[in-house]
Design a protein around this motif. Structure first.
Motif, PDB file in Angstrom:
ATOM      1  N   PRO A   1      56.644  93.792 -43.749  1.00  0.00           N
ATOM      2  CA  PRO A   1      57.385  93.998 -44.995  1.00  0.00           C
ATOM      3  C   PRO A   1      57.521  95.483 -45.343  1.00  0.00           C
ATOM      4  CG  PRO A   1      55.618  92.394 -45.295  1.00  0.00           C
ATOM      5  CD  PRO A   1      55.441  93.001 -43.932  1.00  0.00           C
ATOM      6  N   ASP A   2      58.614  95.805 -45.970  1.00  0.00           N
ATOM      7  CA  ASP A   2      58.865  97.160 -46.470  1.00  0.00           C
ATOM      8  C   ASP A   2      58.876  98.224 -45.375  1.00  0.00           C
ATOM      9  OD1 ASP A   2      59.001  96.124 -49.087  1.00  0.00           O
ATOM     10  OD2 ASP A   2      56.814  96.287 -49.295  1.00  0.00           O
ATOM     11  N   THR A   3      59.238  97.822 -44.136  1.00  0.00           N
ATOM     12  CA  THR A   3      59.400  98.803 -43.059  1.00  0.00           C
ATOM     13  C   THR A   3      60.695  98.506 -42.317  1.00  0.00           C
ATOM     14  OG1 THR A   3      58.369  97.553 -41.257  1.00  0.00           O
ATOM     15  CG2 THR A   3      56.893  98.824 -42.673  1.00  0.00           C
ATOM     16  N   SER A   4      61.088  99.421 -41.503  1.00  0.00           N
ATOM     17  CA  SER A   4      62.249  99.192 -40.644  1.00  0.00           C
ATOM     18  C   SER A   4      61.809  98.819 -39.226  1.00  0.00           C
ATOM     19  CB  SER A   4      63.128 100.445 -40.617  1.00  0.00           C
ATOM     20  OG  SER A   4      62.389 101.538 -40.102  1.00  0.00           O
ATOM     21  N   LEU A   5      60.503  98.606 -39.026  1.00  0.00           N
ATOM     22  CA  LEU A   5      59.998  98.228 -37.712  1.00  0.00           C
ATOM     23  C   LEU A   5      60.539  96.867 -37.307  1.00  0.00           C
ATOM     24  CD1 LEU A   5      56.241  99.231 -38.090  1.00  0.00           C
ATOM     25  CD2 LEU A   5      58.013 100.451 -36.827  1.00  0.00           C
ATOM     26  N   GLN A   6      60.983  96.776 -36.065  1.00  0.00           N
ATOM     27  CA  GLN A   6      61.507  95.520 -35.556  1.00  0.00           C
ATOM     28  C   GLN A   6      60.667  95.041 -34.375  1.00  0.00           C
ATOM     29  OE1 GLN A   6      65.558  96.675 -34.648  1.00  0.00           O
ATOM     30  NE2 GLN A   6      66.268  95.733 -36.548  1.00  0.00           N
TER      31      GLN A   6
END
Length: 134
Positions: free
Chosen positions: A59-64
């Motif tokens: 959550p709240d990250t751009s990590l995929q």
């Protein structure tokens, strides 16, 4: 204290096959419309959680999520009786052996990755195990 282990996978069918036939675990049950599989056979349950490739990893990250081989600070060690047979079995259903089997005073170790890029090790202890580590 009890604990469980969760492993993200892209393809549930392939993951169940790998963890059953590659590492000797057993499917206990499927949950949440089949998107989670509880695997047993060790001291803690392992839950395979189906997550699409490139979905948001936290959550709240751009990590995929990316299921190519990747590094994580947490991995599983599977203690086996015959490391050569265990490596062969895991590789036969999609594992990648990352280098040769290494020998130590305490036993032998094979560094591996599952079909989803998650690292794990296979190890066999010599008599006395880690008590003989230098």
């Amino acid at each position: 204290m009890q604990f469980i282990v969760n492993i993200d996978v892209e393809d549930m069918g392939k993951a169940i096959t790998f963890y059953e036939y590659g590492l000797g675990l057993q499917l206990i049950r499927r949950l949440f419309d089949g998107t989670v599989a509880e695997m047993g056979g060790g001291p803690a349950s392992i839950y395979l959680i189906e997550q699409p490739n490139a979905s948001v990893a936290a959550p709240d990250t751009s990590l995929q999520r990316d299921y190519r081989r990747h590094w994580t600070p947490v991995h599983l060690d599977f203690i086996v009786e015959d490391i050569d047979a265990a490596v062969e079995q895991a590789v036969s259903v999609g594992a990648v052996q990352e280098g040769g089997i290494k020998s130590f005073d305490w036993g032998r170790l094979a560094t591996m990755s599952d079909p989803f890029g998650n690292g794990f090790c296979l190890l066999v202890f010599a008599e006395g195990g880690y008590d003989h580590a230098e």
